[in-house]
Design a protein around this motif. Sequence first.
Motif, PDB file in Angstrom:
ATOM      1  N   ARG A  42       0.831  -1.216   0.000  1.00  0.00           N
ATOM      2  CA  ARG A  42       0.000   0.000   0.000  1.00  0.00           C
ATOM      3  C   ARG A  42       0.859   1.258   0.000  1.00  0.00           C
ATOM      4  O   ARG A  42       0.520   2.230  -0.665  1.00  0.00           O
ATOM      5  CB  ARG A  42      -0.933   0.006   1.214  1.00  0.00           C
ATOM      6  N   GLU A  43       1.955   1.229   0.752  1.00  0.00           N
ATOM      7  CA  GLU A  43       2.836   2.407   0.796  1.00  0.00           C
ATOM      8  C   GLU A  43       3.514   2.640  -0.550  1.00  0.00           C
ATOM      9  O   GLU A  43       3.664   3.774  -0.992  1.00  0.00           O
ATOM     10  CB  GLU A  43       3.885   2.233   1.899  1.00  0.00           C
ATOM     11  N   VAL A  44       3.908   1.559  -1.193  1.00  0.00           N
ATOM     12  CA  VAL A  44       4.510   1.682  -2.526  1.00  0.00           C
ATOM     13  C   VAL A  44       3.487   2.277  -3.487  1.00  0.00           C
ATOM     14  O   VAL A  44       3.783   3.219  -4.229  1.00  0.00           O
ATOM     15  CB  VAL A  44       5.019   0.319  -3.043  1.00  0.00           C
ATOM     16  N   ALA A  45       2.284   1.742  -3.464  1.00  0.00           N
ATOM     17  CA  ALA A  45       1.229   2.223  -4.357  1.00  0.00           C
ATOM     18  C   ALA A  45       0.913   3.694  -4.089  1.00  0.00           C
ATOM     19  O   ALA A  45       0.756   4.485  -5.024  1.00  0.00           O
ATOM     20  CB  ALA A  45      -0.028   1.370  -4.203  1.00  0.00           C
ATOM     21  N   GLU A  46       0.837   4.049  -2.822  1.00  0.00           N
ATOM     22  CA  GLU A  46       0.551   5.443  -2.461  1.00  0.00           C
ATOM     23  C   GLU A  46       1.638   6.375  -2.992  1.00  0.00           C
ATOM     24  O   GLU A  46       1.340   7.406  -3.589  1.00  0.00           O
ATOM     25  CB  GLU A  46       0.428   5.572  -0.943  1.00  0.00           C
ATOM     26  N   LEU A  47       2.895   6.007  -2.788  1.00  0.00           N
ATOM     27  CA  LEU A  47       4.001   6.833  -3.280  1.00  0.00           C
ATOM     28  C   LEU A  47       3.997   6.905  -4.807  1.00  0.00           C
ATOM     29  O   LEU A  47       4.316   7.937  -5.391  1.00  0.00           O
ATOM     30  CB  LEU A  47       5.340   6.290  -2.770  1.00  0.00           C
ATOM     31  N   ALA A  48       3.606   5.819  -5.452  1.00  0.00           N
ATOM     32  CA  ALA A  48       3.545   5.779  -6.918  1.00  0.00           C
ATOM     33  C   ALA A  48       2.311   6.488  -7.463  1.00  0.00           C
ATOM     34  O   ALA A  48       2.236   6.768  -8.661  1.00  0.00           O
ATOM     35  CB  ALA A  48       3.573   4.333  -7.403  1.00  0.00           C
ATOM     36  N   GLY A  49       1.333   6.744  -6.599  1.00  0.00           N
ATOM     37  CA  GLY A  49       0.104   7.390  -7.037  1.00  0.00           C
ATOM     38  C   GLY A  49      -0.826   6.458  -7.793  1.00  0.00           C
ATOM     39  O   GLY A  49      -1.518   6.881  -8.722  1.00  0.00           O
ATOM     40  N   VAL A  50      -0.812   5.162  -7.391  1.00  0.00           N
ATOM     41  CA  VAL A  50      -1.663   4.176  -8.066  1.00  0.00           C
ATOM     42  C   VAL A  50      -2.436   3.369  -7.029  1.00  0.00           C
ATOM     43  O   VAL A  50      -2.125   3.390  -5.847  1.00  0.00           O
ATOM     44  CB  VAL A  50      -0.834   3.216  -8.965  1.00  0.00           C
ATOM     45  N   ASN A  51      -3.411   2.620  -7.496  1.00  0.00           N
ATOM     46  CA  ASN A  51      -4.174   1.715  -6.651  1.00  0.00           C
ATOM     47  C   ASN A  51      -3.278   0.522  -6.284  1.00  0.00           C
ATOM     48  O   ASN A  51      -2.572  -0.013  -7.140  1.00  0.00           O
ATOM     49  CB  ASN A  51      -5.415   1.243  -7.419  1.00  0.00           C
ATOM     50  N   SER A  52      -3.343   0.077  -5.045  1.00  0.00           N
ATOM     51  CA  SER A  52      -2.473  -1.020  -4.600  1.00  0.00           C
ATOM     52  C   SER A  52      -2.729  -2.319  -5.359  1.00  0.00           C
ATOM     53  O   SER A  52      -1.846  -3.165  -5.465  1.00  0.00           O
ATOM     54  CB  SER A  52      -2.587  -1.246  -3.092  1.00  0.00           C
ATOM     55  N   ALA A  53      -3.916  -2.490  -5.909  1.00  0.00           N
ATOM     56  CA  ALA A  53      -4.202  -3.701  -6.696  1.00  0.00           C
ATOM     57  C   ALA A  53      -3.306  -3.785  -7.939  1.00  0.00           C
ATOM     58  O   ALA A  53      -3.014  -4.874  -8.419  1.00  0.00           O
ATOM     59  CB  ALA A  53      -5.664  -3.733  -7.106  1.00  0.00           C
ATOM     60  N   LEU A  54      -2.866  -2.629  -8.432  1.00  0.00           N
ATOM     61  CA  LEU A  54      -1.997  -2.626  -9.616  1.00  0.00           C
ATOM     62  C   LEU A  54      -0.621  -3.226  -9.316  1.00  0.00           C
ATOM     63  O   LEU A  54       0.011  -3.801 -10.196  1.00  0.00           O
ATOM     64  CB  LEU A  54      -1.847  -1.213 -10.178  1.00  0.00           C
ATOM     65  N   VAL A  55      -0.167  -3.105  -8.079  1.00  0.00           N
ATOM     66  CA  VAL A  55       1.121  -3.708  -7.712  1.00  0.00           C
ATOM     67  C   VAL A  55       1.027  -5.218  -7.898  1.00  0.00           C
ATOM     68  O   VAL A  55       1.904  -5.840  -8.507  1.00  0.00           O
ATOM     69  CB  VAL A  55       1.540  -3.339  -6.271  1.00  0.00           C
ATOM     70  N   GLY A  56      -0.046  -5.809  -7.407  1.00  0.00           N
ATOM     71  CA  GLY A  56      -0.261  -7.244  -7.584  1.00  0.00           C
ATOM     72  C   GLY A  56      -0.439  -7.618  -9.044  1.00  0.00           C
ATOM     73  O   GLY A  56       0.068  -8.642  -9.493  1.00  0.00           O
ATOM     74  N   ARG A  57      -1.136  -6.773  -9.766  1.00  0.00           N
ATOM     75  CA  ARG A  57      -1.369  -7.056 -11.186  1.00  0.00           C
ATOM     76  C   ARG A  57      -0.062  -7.088 -11.975  1.00  0.00           C
ATOM     77  O   ARG A  57       0.146  -7.949 -12.812  1.00  0.00           O
ATOM     78  CB  ARG A  57      -2.302  -6.002 -11.763  1.00  0.00           C
ATOM     79  N   TYR A  58       0.820  -6.137 -11.704  1.00  0.00           N
ATOM     80  CA  TYR A  58       2.076  -6.049 -12.453  1.00  0.00           C
ATOM     81  C   TYR A  58       3.170  -6.974 -11.926  1.00  0.00           C
ATOM     82  O   TYR A  58       4.005  -7.443 -12.690  1.00  0.00           O
ATOM     83  CB  TYR A  58       2.608  -4.608 -12.462  1.00  0.00           C
ATOM     84  N   PHE A  59       3.193  -7.194 -10.606  1.00  0.00           N
ATOM     85  CA  PHE A  59       4.334  -7.906 -10.013  1.00  0.00           C
ATOM     86  C   PHE A  59       3.960  -9.161  -9.233  1.00  0.00           C
ATOM     87  O   PHE A  59       4.840  -9.885  -8.785  1.00  0.00           O
ATOM     88  CB  PHE A  59       5.133  -6.945  -9.126  1.00  0.00           C
ATOM     89  N   GLY A  60       2.688  -9.419  -9.041  1.00  0.00           N
ATOM     90  CA  GLY A  60       2.243 -10.639  -8.388  1.00  0.00           C
ATOM     91  C   GLY A  60       2.227 -10.569  -6.878  1.00  0.00           C
ATOM     92  O   GLY A  60       1.273 -10.975  -6.249  1.00  0.00           O
ATOM     93  N   SER A  61       3.282 -10.046  -6.294  1.00  0.00           N
ATOM     94  CA  SER A  61       3.399 -10.000  -4.830  1.00  0.00           C
ATOM     95  C   SER A  61       4.476  -8.988  -4.461  1.00  0.00           C
ATOM     96  O   SER A  61       5.185  -8.470  -5.320  1.00  0.00           O
ATOM     97  CB  SER A  61       3.809 -11.383  -4.302  1.00  0.00           C
ATOM     98  N   LYS A  62       4.604  -8.760  -3.176  1.00  0.00           N
ATOM     99  CA  LYS A  62       5.664  -7.874  -2.693  1.00  0.00           C
ATOM    100  C   LYS A  62       7.034  -8.464  -3.044  1.00  0.00           C
ATOM    101  O   LYS A  62       7.953  -7.734  -3.430  1.00  0.00           O
ATOM    102  CB  LYS A  62       5.521  -7.680  -1.176  1.00  0.00           C
ATOM    103  N   GLU A  63       7.162  -9.778  -2.941  1.00  0.00           N
ATOM    104  CA  GLU A  63       8.427 -10.435  -3.296  1.00  0.00           C
ATOM    105  C   GLU A  63       8.715 -10.269  -4.789  1.00  0.00           C
ATOM    106  O   GLU A  63       9.857 -10.027  -5.186  1.00  0.00           O
ATOM    107  CB  GLU A  63       8.394 -11.922  -2.930  1.00  0.00           C
ATOM    108  N   GLY A  64       7.679 -10.379  -5.623  1.00  0.00           N
ATOM    109  CA  GLY A  64       7.842 -10.158  -7.059  1.00  0.00           C
ATOM    110  C   GLY A  64       8.253  -8.729  -7.360  1.00  0.00           C
ATOM    111  O   GLY A  64       9.073  -8.469  -8.254  1.00  0.00           O
TER     112      GLY A  64
END
Length: 193
Positions: A42-64
């Motif tokens: 969520r913090e990554v998404a917030e700093l990036a200015g995107v919805n946190s679901a997009l992090v999972g969509r693009y990278f699968g997980s925090k480890e990804g």
Amino acid sequence: MPGPTEPKKATRQRDAERTRTAILDAAQTLFSTRGFVNTGVREVAELAGVNSALVGRYFGSKEGLFRATMERVIDISPLLRGDRRRFGVDMVAALIDNEDASGPLAMMILSAADPAAHAVSVEFLQTKVIAPLARWLGPPDDKGRAARLNILWTGFLTSWKLLPIQPLGEAHLATTRRWLEAATQAIVDEGSA
């Protein structure tokens, strides 16, 4: 004649690339300052200015996301394309003149608290730094020399940026720079003797 969906598709691809880049930029900032364990999606998404679901969509997980960020920031190969006789000067310039030079090292050090992230750091250090450097150095003792160079550079970056010691302040940086250039070049030249 292009169909009506082609411009939209190109726009979506540019937006996807921009979103992916924004997420990786944010992840790099947070992983290198707060560490893997203390950084949330969520913090990554917030700093990036995107919805946190997009992090999972693009990278699968925090480890990804961590793996993709490491893939992006750790790569010695561009420096191995330069003049071998100037490698010490070029490498030290990359370390000292680049504001973000300590970021990848900080990410690796701060990953130690999580076994999976730490394993990714060790893997990337080996595959993206040590192995290509050893191949480039060649015999004798290619792996040993690559390891010694890594020790030299990480020791310098740690003492200069991550755990700063006073003698590496601006007043002494020029002499330290010349020493680091010479020490780096001496290890490179061991194979030429």
